[in-house]
Motif scaffolding. Structure first.
Motif, PDB file in Angstrom:
ATOM      1  N   LYS A   1      11.931 -16.788  30.124  1.00 30.28           N
ATOM      2  CA  LYS A   1      12.133 -17.481  28.838  1.00 30.28           C
ATOM      3  C   LYS A   1      13.324 -18.427  28.952  1.00 30.28           C
ATOM      4  O   LYS A   1      13.372 -19.462  28.292  1.00 30.28           O
TER       5      LYS A   1
ATOM      6  N   GLU B   1      18.460 -16.916  19.787  1.00 28.25           N
ATOM      7  CA  GLU B   1      17.643 -18.033  19.299  1.00 28.25           C
ATOM      8  C   GLU B   1      17.648 -18.105  17.768  1.00 28.25           C
ATOM      9  O   GLU B   1      17.617 -17.061  17.096  1.00 28.25           O
ATOM     10  N   GLU B   2      17.648 -19.312  17.284  1.00 25.82           N
ATOM     11  CA  GLU B   2      17.552 -19.543  15.839  1.00 25.82           C
ATOM     12  C   GLU B   2      16.219 -19.033  15.312  1.00 25.82           C
ATOM     13  O   GLU B   2      15.196 -19.180  15.990  1.00 25.82           O
ATOM     14  N   PHE B   3      16.229 -18.518  14.113  1.00 22.32           N
ATOM     15  CA  PHE B   3      15.002 -18.023  13.494  1.00 22.32           C
ATOM     16  C   PHE B   3      14.210 -19.215  12.954  1.00 22.32           C
ATOM     17  O   PHE B   3      14.764 -20.117  12.332  1.00 22.32           O
ATOM     18  N   MET B   4      12.901 -19.226  13.217  1.00 23.71           N
ATOM     19  CA  MET B   4      12.033 -20.296  12.688  1.00 23.71           C
ATOM     20  C   MET B   4      11.107 -19.696  11.646  1.00 23.71           C
ATOM     21  O   MET B   4      10.588 -18.594  11.826  1.00 23.71           O
TER      22      MET B   4
ATOM     23  N   VAL C   1       7.402 -21.412  20.215  1.00 24.29           N
ATOM     24  CA  VAL C   1       8.010 -20.078  20.215  1.00 24.29           C
ATOM     25  C   VAL C   1       8.081 -19.589  21.658  1.00 24.29           C
ATOM     26  O   VAL C   1       9.086 -19.092  22.128  1.00 24.29           O
TER      27      VAL C   1
HETATM   28  P1  AMP Z   1       7.455 -14.246  21.925  1.00 21.71           P
HETATM   29  O1  AMP Z   1       7.221 -13.076  22.847  1.00 21.71           O
HETATM   30  O2  AMP Z   1       8.563 -15.145  22.326  1.00 21.71           O
HETATM   31  O3  AMP Z   1       6.181 -14.921  21.543  1.00 21.71           O
HETATM   32  O4  AMP Z   1       7.864 -13.578  20.527  1.00 21.71           O
HETATM   33  C1  AMP Z   1       7.075 -12.585  19.898  1.00 21.71           C
HETATM   34  C2  AMP Z   1       7.034 -12.843  18.407  1.00 21.71           C
HETATM   35  O5  AMP Z   1       8.366 -12.860  17.875  1.00 21.71           O
HETATM   36  C3  AMP Z   1       6.463 -14.199  18.050  1.00 21.71           C
HETATM   37  O6  AMP Z   1       5.066 -14.176  18.009  1.00 21.71           O
HETATM   38  C4  AMP Z   1       7.103 -14.446  16.708  1.00 21.71           C
HETATM   39  O7  AMP Z   1       6.397 -13.767  15.685  1.00 21.71           O
HETATM   40  C5  AMP Z   1       8.464 -13.823  16.842  1.00 21.71           C
HETATM   41  N1  AMP Z   1       9.482 -14.836  17.212  1.00 21.71           N
HETATM   42  C6  AMP Z   1       9.883 -15.167  18.455  1.00 21.71           C
HETATM   43  N2  AMP Z   1      10.801 -16.157  18.422  1.00 21.71           N
HETATM   44  C7  AMP Z   1      10.992 -16.450  17.113  1.00 21.71           C
HETATM   45  C8  AMP Z   1      11.834 -17.377  16.411  1.00 21.71           C
HETATM   46  N3  AMP Z   1      12.700 -18.170  17.045  1.00 21.71           N
HETATM   47  N4  AMP Z   1      11.759 -17.399  15.057  1.00 21.71           N
HETATM   48  C9  AMP Z   1      10.917 -16.580  14.384  1.00 21.71           C
HETATM   49  N5  AMP Z   1      10.114 -15.678  14.988  1.00 21.71           N
HETATM   50  C10 AMP Z   1      10.151 -15.603  16.331  1.00 21.71           C
END
Ligand code: AMP
Length: 470
Positions: free
Chosen positions: A132, A214-217, A323
């Motif tokens: 990542k 990471e910033e929340f989206m 994401v």
């Molecule tokens: P990832 O494995 O990076 O896809 O993250 C798993 C889940 O976490 C995603 O499907 C999102 O629902 C949530 N998530 C990850 N990064 C963020 C972010 N920066 N802001 C909000 N939700 C996030």
């Protein structure tokens, strides 16, 4: 061997000449090795076979559902040398890799070195998923829209960063952590605990040597698949999935309890950003601002990406932002996409051309659409996602609902040949129908008729899209 291949082959297209019908020379059946043994791999095998019944399927290790379509060989998906021997011995025309682990371990590099055709990215290109930190650096350097983030290796600087960003904030282990390395923290003390857990207590082992703060989206998520040879690409219809175990998106996170398409989320309203935008559609924007520059960025860094690039997006008020990227087909999204996809040339033909490095012109002329809506309901084992119980007998009633396809994931045969549970996500029930509400109903109707002890399923897969249609 030769005889077997001809026996499974098919005659070429008929040609009429001077009143006589001839056939073009015999076309040997294509032999495909599918690496993996989950629902995603069953859905790919099903699709290849449906498009061309003469295709021969080999799967390693496969599962009882794939065994109905071809031959399953007891080789683990991560034993790269044994897989290469199998592909060479059985004169496989194309190997398609399902899971990320063999890609991260360099299966594509190994096969290419041995002159064996394979669909998937090299180990270096797969880092777009397996690190990542690498993916985030690439996006930030190349201006690809994503959440602001910093990579840290020590607790105090990571905690300071979380405080600067403020809650809610997202803490991520950088490496592969089986979908469990992301913690969305509503409060800063939770973020601190997550950072200590990953960096100091080594909760995810090597995968947690670096942490992303990471910033929340905020927004709806969207899964986008692009078939690519590293420069040209074909975007497939987008999907949404449900990660939480229970209805109403409650309960613990899982690998995915269901998926659906189409997704008709309205184009994000950018008037608040004051940005004049000439791009006509969400897909154009995703192609232009996300997929093309990511492929370009990887190629420029000497890591051209071939295979399936999966972009997990957040549709924020400021437009789509990344994401995460995955370097392979999604699971269970693939189980929803395969029955509903209409594609010319076929998916397998496109994959073979990508493996041969020749997608080029095809990307511009290929047509992609949907035959209908599709909803996939996952049936999970007792105690999933923590410590799924295995060995429960499964009863599969005959399928009477229109458009329903059943995909096996964590199933096995016992000594007497009976079907039993053998993993967390056991089965996926996909239903194609003219509209999403009907697809949901049919998927659920059949899913509820399947029986095994402790079965867990969601009854609301596709609720967002169904609500939009009301
Ligand atoms: P990832 O494995 O990076 O896809 O993250 C798993 C889940 O976490 C995603 O499907 C999102 O629902 C949530 N998530 C990850 N990064 C963020 C972010 N920066 N802001 C909000 N939700 C996030």
């Amino acid at each position: 061997m030769l005889f077997c291949r001809l026996a499974a082959g098919r005659l070429g297209d008929p040609v009429v000449h001077a009143g006589l019908t001839w056939r073009t020379p015999y076309i040997p059946a294509m032999r495909v090795l599918i690496v993996g043994g989950g629902g995603r791999e069953h859905a790919l095998a099903w699709r290849f076979k449906r498009d061309d019944p003469s295709v021969e399927i080999l799967a390693a290790p496969g599962n009882p559902g794939i065994a109905e379509l071809g031959e399953c060989v007891r080789v683990p998906a991560t034993d790269i040398e044994a897989l290469a021997r199998l592909a060479a011995d059985r004169r496989v025309d194309l190997t398609v890799v399902g899971p990320e682990a063999p890609l991260a371990a360099g299966i594509v590099d190994h096969f290419r070195g041995a002159g064996l055709p394979i669909f998937g990215p090299t180990r270096a290109a797969a880092e777009i998923e397996t690190s990542k930190a690498y993916a985030k650096r690439l996006m930030l350097e190349d201006g690809i829209p994503t959440a602001r983030a910093e990579v840290h290796t020590d607790v105090s600087s990571a905690v300071a960063c979380a405080h600067r960003f403020g809650a809610p904030v997202v803490i991520k282990a950088s490496g592969l952590a089986a979908g469990k390395g992301v913690i969305v923290c509503q409060a800063l003390d939770q973020a601190e605990a997550a950072i200590v857990d990953i960096l100091e207590d080594n909760r995810f082992g090597d995968a947690g040597a670096e942490v992303l703060v990471e910033e929340f989206m905020e927004g709806e998520e969207l899964s986008v698949f692009a078939l690519t040879d590293g420069s040209s690409f074909i975007i497939l219809p987008s999907l949404q999935d449900h990660k939480r175990l229970h209805d109403k998106d409650m309960g613990p996170n899982t690998g995915g309890m269901g998926a659906y398409l189409p997704v008709t989320v309205p184009f994000p309203d950018r008037s608040v950003s004051g940005r004049a935008d000439h791009l006509s559609s969400l897909q154009d924007e995703i192609s232009t601002r996300i997929i093309a520059p990511t492929l370009g960025g990887l190629a420029a860094r000497g890591r051209p990406f071939t295979g399936l690039l999966y972009a997990g997006l957040m549709l924020t008020r400021l437009g789509p932002k990344v994401v995460e990227f995955n370097c392979r087909f999604g699971d269970p999204e693939t189980q929803a996409l395969m029955p509903a996809l209409r594609m010319e040339p076929s998916l397998l033909q496109i994959m073979a051309e990508i493996a041969a490095g020749s997608l080029g012109r095809r990307a511009a002329t290929a047509t992609v659409s949907l035959v209908g809506a599709c909803v996939t309901t996952v049936l999970a084992a007792a105690n999933y996602p923590d410590t799924p119980r295995t060995g429960d007998p499964i009863e599969l009633p005959p399928i009477t609902e229109d458009g329903v396809v059943l995909f096996h994931a964590g199933t096995a045969r016992d000594a007497e040949g009976g079907l039993i549970t053998a993993g967390g996500r056991v089965l996926a029930v996909s239903a194609v129908a003219p509209d999403i509400a009907l697809a949901h109903q049919r998927s659920l109707d059949y899913a509820r008729r399947v029986h095994f002890s402790g079965c867990q399923l969601r009854t609301d897969i596709g609720w967002r899209e169904i609500a939009r249609k009301r």
